[in-house]
Write a protein that holds these residues in place. Structure first.
Motif, short mmCIF file in Angstrom:
data_model
loop_
_atom_site.label_atom_id
_atom_site.label_comp_id
_atom_site.label_asym_id
_atom_site.label_seq_id
_atom_site.Cartn_x
_atom_site.Cartn_y
_atom_site.Cartn_z
N LEU A 281 0.74 -1.17 0.02
CA LEU A 281 0.00 0.11 -0.02
C LEU A 281 0.90 1.27 -0.14
CD1 LEU A 281 -2.65 1.21 0.26
CD2 LEU A 281 -2.66 1.08 2.59
N PRO A 282 2.08 1.41 0.76
CA PRO A 282 2.61 2.67 0.73
C PRO A 282 3.17 3.13 -0.68
CG PRO A 282 3.40 1.32 2.66
CD PRO A 282 2.48 0.47 1.88
N ALA A 283 3.76 1.97 -1.44
CA ALA A 283 4.42 2.27 -2.72
C ALA A 283 3.03 2.46 -3.66
CB ALA A 283 4.86 1.08 -3.25
N ARG B 240 -2.54 -1.05 7.89
CA ARG B 240 -3.26 -2.31 7.39
C ARG B 240 -3.36 -1.80 5.98
NH1 ARG B 240 -5.22 -5.74 10.97
NH2 ARG B 240 -4.23 -5.81 12.79
N VAL B 241 -3.45 -2.90 4.93
CA VAL B 241 -3.76 -2.58 3.48
C VAL B 241 -5.22 -3.16 3.44
CG1 VAL B 241 -3.16 -4.80 2.97
CG2 VAL B 241 -3.19 -3.00 1.03
N ALA C 144 -2.15 10.53 0.95
CA ALA C 144 -0.91 10.95 1.33
C ALA C 144 -0.49 10.25 2.75
CB ALA C 144 -0.82 12.58 1.47
N SER C 145 -1.43 10.39 3.64
CA SER C 145 -0.90 9.65 4.84
C SER C 145 -0.66 8.08 4.79
CB SER C 145 -2.30 9.74 5.92
OG SER C 145 -3.08 8.78 5.46
N LEU C 146 -0.86 7.55 3.64
CA LEU C 146 -0.63 6.09 3.73
C LEU C 146 1.00 5.79 3.44
CD1 LEU C 146 -3.73 4.97 1.63
CD2 LEU C 146 -3.63 4.83 4.01
N TYR C 147 1.66 6.69 2.75
CA TYR C 147 2.83 6.67 2.42
C TYR C 147 3.87 7.46 3.26
CZ TYR C 147 2.51 10.40 -0.86
OH TYR C 147 2.11 11.94 -1.42
N ARG C 148 3.35 8.55 3.97
CA ARG C 148 4.32 9.29 4.75
C ARG C 148 4.54 8.94 6.13
NH1 ARG C 148 1.72 15.15 2.24
NH2 ARG C 148 2.50 14.79 0.26
#
Length: 438
Positions: free
Chosen positions: A273-275, A359-360, A434-438
């Protein structure tokens, strides 16, 4: 007479006895003791007057002096009009906003009755402006020059005006009009000499998890993507507004899941998910909701039957990725560019990502009858990815009655969210991404 004196004698004796008692108490409590409280009160008054006099002495004020003229100091109203009064040294001064020069006001014929002091410059903390009437944020159809520029307008309040867009239904817009190439213009052009999908698959052998995700994200962000994925496809979702009126929203989605390589040689690439969120955000896209995934499958020009592989530890291996990609290629028979569904599960956008950070969320992999194999799940960690996962992107520009609208505003609106999410409003979905990868 003798009897009257005898009757008065007892009373006189009692009076004399009372006088004796009073004189005894007077001897025990002298006058100076009875007046001690008067001395304490006088001391308090003297101390108070001394402190007041000291305060006037320090401040330099004259308590009984007649009032002088009022102190009027005007703040700057434009850069071209310099302030005549410097701001206080200890105060933080924020420059006044740019404005057209204005003529100075004429002096009043008589000084005002109340002195008002207005310091030069804006205050250090400027409160935000009060929100005005709710208006629709139209989306300019321009590519993002850089990720921070924003492909779509961020509407602060759109509920009332969005409801007005649903007065009459409309048919899905023509493909070229609804989902033009400009919506994908933030995706960089594929560089010359970029590696093909099969070559990148070999380069990923031995890589897992975050290491593989870094390679995938790097290649995607430099534009190593098949050209057909840039040709977005319209998908229309319909429903009823709270007042019973029918409304339709057209979204623009990638026709297949993200892949690396060229049209002739590409590899669909699951990723954590982050990528996935990083790539989507940089390209100006969102992840789909579960309701959007259902609509994609229902309107797909090519629906594939799911082909699960043997579960186990190798589900997350690059070998499984390559093998499953070959299986899907055999099902599509090279018909790239059609809206295709049924080949993978989707990484989706949901409020559960806020409720369960780290989590994803995955959903989908629909069977031919339209039933998903995978219900909405957040059982895996955010960086987990196996062969069955796919990343489909949704443009942040949607269309209501032919007008471009910020998809983030629709998702945050309770009425339209009922059509687009199936779980209620998703507030600030772009910030969530944005919060998912920062």
């Amino acid at each position: 007479m003798t009897q009257e004196r005898q009757k008065a004698a007892p009373g006189s004796g009692r009076d004399r006895q009372a006088d004796d008692i009073a004189r005894s108490y007077a001897r025990l409590s002298p006058r100076t003791a009875r007046q001690s409280w008067q001395g304490a009160a006088a001391l308090s008054v003297a101390v108070g007057l001394s402190l007041t006099a000291l305060a006037f002495l320090v401040s330099g004020e004259r308590p009984f002096a007649p009032p002088g003229p009022p102190d009027l100091r005007l703040a700057e109203t434009a850069p071209s009009v310099p302030s005549q009064v410097p701001p206080p040294a200890a105060a933080s001064v924020v420059p006044a906003p740019q404005a057209a020069p204005a003529s100075p006001p004429a002096p009043d014929p008589a000084p005002p009755a109340i002195a008002v002091t207005v310091h030069a410059g804006a205050p250090a903390l400027v409160p935000p402006p009060r929100p005005g009437p709710r208006t629709l944020a139209a989306v300019p159809l321009r590519p993002r020059a850089r990720p921070e520029a924003g492909l779509v307008a961020r509407a602060s309040s759109v509920m009332a005006s969005l409801a007005d867009l649903s007065v009459t239904p409309h048919s899905p817009l023509p493909r070229g009009r609804a989902c033009g190439a400009q919506l994908a213009a933030a995706i960089p052009a594929r560089p010359g000499g970029a590696a093909a999908g099969s070559a990148l698959a070999r380069a990923m052998d031995g890589l897992t998890g975050s290491g593989r995700d870094r390679l995938i994200a790097r290649e995607l962000l430099r534009g190593n993507i098949p050209a057909f994925l840039r040709d977005l496809t319209p998908v229309t979702l319909a429903g009823r507004m709270p007042d019973g009126r029918r409304a339709e929203v057209t979204i623009c989605v990638t026709p297949d899941y993200l892949a690396l390589g060229s049209d002739a040689d590409f590899l669909r690439v699951p990723m954590g998910l982050p990528a996935a969120a990083l790539v989507a955000d940089r390209f100006g896209f969102l992840l789909p909701t579960t309701r959007m995934v259902d609509a994609v499958h229902a309107q797909a020009g090519l629906r594939l039957a799911p082909q699960p592989m043997t579960p186990g530890a190798e589900m997350t291996s690059t070998r499984y990725f390559r093998q499953h990609n070959s299986t899907v290629q055999g099902q599509t028979r090279g018909r790239a560019g059609l809206l295709t569904a049924g080949q993978k599960k989707d990484l989706v956008l949901t409020n559960r990502l806020r409720e369960m950070p780290g989590r994803v969320a995955i959903y989908g992999w629909h069977r031919p009858d339209g039933q998903p194999i995978q219900p909405l799940s957040t059982v895996h960690g955010a960086r987990y990815a196996d062969y069955s996962h796919g990343v489909r992107l949704v443009s942040q520009t949607a269309f209501v009655k032919g007008r471009p609208v910020a998809l983030a505003a629709l998702l945050a609106d309770p009425a339209f969210a009922a059509i687009l999410t199936g779980e209620g409003p998703i507030t600030a979905p772009d910030r969530l991404m944005a919060s998912l990868y920062r």
